[in-house]
Scaffold this motif. Structure first.
Motif, mmCIF file in Angstrom:
data_model
loop_
_atom_site.group_PDB
_atom_site.id
_atom_site.type_symbol
_atom_site.label_atom_id
_atom_site.label_comp_id
_atom_site.label_asym_id
_atom_site.label_seq_id
_atom_site.Cartn_x
_atom_site.Cartn_y
_atom_site.Cartn_z
ATOM 1 N N LYS A 30 43.144 10.640 11.588
ATOM 2 C CA LYS A 30 41.932 10.561 10.785
ATOM 3 C C LYS A 30 41.764 11.852 9.991
ATOM 4 O O LYS A 30 42.337 12.878 10.320
ATOM 5 N N GLN A 31 40.950 11.777 8.957
ATOM 6 C CA GLN A 31 40.700 12.975 8.154
ATOM 7 C C GLN A 31 39.653 13.875 8.810
ATOM 8 O O GLN A 31 39.770 15.096 8.752
ATOM 9 N N TYR A 32 38.654 13.282 9.458
ATOM 10 C CA TYR A 32 37.585 14.051 10.091
ATOM 11 C C TYR A 32 37.310 13.521 11.486
ATOM 12 O O TYR A 32 37.376 12.319 11.737
ATOM 13 N N TYR A 33 36.980 14.453 12.384
ATOM 14 C CA TYR A 33 36.678 14.109 13.768
ATOM 15 C C TYR A 33 35.338 14.723 14.148
ATOM 16 O O TYR A 33 35.064 15.872 13.825
ATOM 17 N N LYS A 34 34.524 13.962 14.869
ATOM 18 C CA LYS A 34 33.254 14.484 15.374
ATOM 19 C C LYS A 34 33.534 15.399 16.551
ATOM 20 O O LYS A 34 34.577 15.321 17.186
ATOM 21 N N MET A 39 33.227 21.069 8.753
ATOM 22 C CA MET A 39 32.329 20.619 7.694
ATOM 23 C C MET A 39 31.061 20.097 8.361
ATOM 24 O O MET A 39 31.083 19.715 9.523
ATOM 25 N N ARG A 40 29.976 20.083 7.607
ATOM 26 C CA ARG A 40 28.701 19.608 8.138
ATOM 27 C C ARG A 40 28.149 18.497 7.260
ATOM 28 O O ARG A 40 28.250 18.553 6.037
ATOM 29 N N GLN A 65 23.615 17.954 9.687
ATOM 30 C CA GLN A 65 24.237 19.048 10.429
ATOM 31 C C GLN A 65 25.225 18.588 11.514
ATOM 32 O O GLN A 65 25.545 19.341 12.431
ATOM 33 N N GLN A 66 25.711 17.366 11.413
ATOM 34 C CA GLN A 66 26.764 16.878 12.324
ATOM 35 C C GLN A 66 28.070 17.573 11.945
ATOM 36 O O GLN A 66 28.425 17.641 10.781
ATOM 37 N N ARG A 67 28.779 18.112 12.934
ATOM 38 C CA ARG A 67 30.043 18.800 12.683
ATOM 39 C C ARG A 67 31.166 17.781 12.504
ATOM 40 O O ARG A 67 31.281 16.826 13.276
#
Length: 114
Positions: free
Chosen positions: A7-11, A40-41, A45-47
């Motif tokens: 994936k490109q982004y992970y929580k 990134m946010r 404000q979720q990382r």
């Protein structure tokens, strides 16, 4: 870099599970290493961590958890030789994969000794 990052982004929850670390540790390391770890946010404000952020976290995990360095020592180590750390982490991950593959083969053989 690890090939299992698709994936490109992970929580933060996903990254914490991936690394076997509490979310609070990731947040702490983000504060202690602000130039190294910059997720990134979202507007709320979720990382969101990228693959390169996760690799840097793995480097920190190696230095702090595996080698047992204190935060200041890890910071110094990162400044002096970041490429060496990255290579070591990659080697350790690869050896771990090989070990798991060998254990799987041994289980497939029914635990018999050759």
């Amino acid at each position: 870099m690890n090939d299992d990052l698709d994936k490109q982004y992970y929580k933060i929850k996903e990254v914490a599970e991936m690394l076997g670390l509490p979310q609070s540790t990731l947040r702490f390391w983000e504060k202690e290493f602000p130039t190294l770890i910059k997720p990134m946010r979202s507007a709320h404000q979720q990382r969101y961590y990228r693959a390169q952020d996760i690799e840097k976290l793995r480097m920190l995990q190696y230095l702090i958890k595996d080698k047992g360095l204190k935060i200041d020592a890890a910071r110094t180590y990162l400044r002096s030789n970041p490429h060496n750390i990255s290579r070591r982490v990659e080697v350790i991950e690869r050896l771990t994969e090989v070990r798991e593959d060998l254990a799987s083969l041994l289980r497939a053989l029914g635990g018999r000794k050759l």
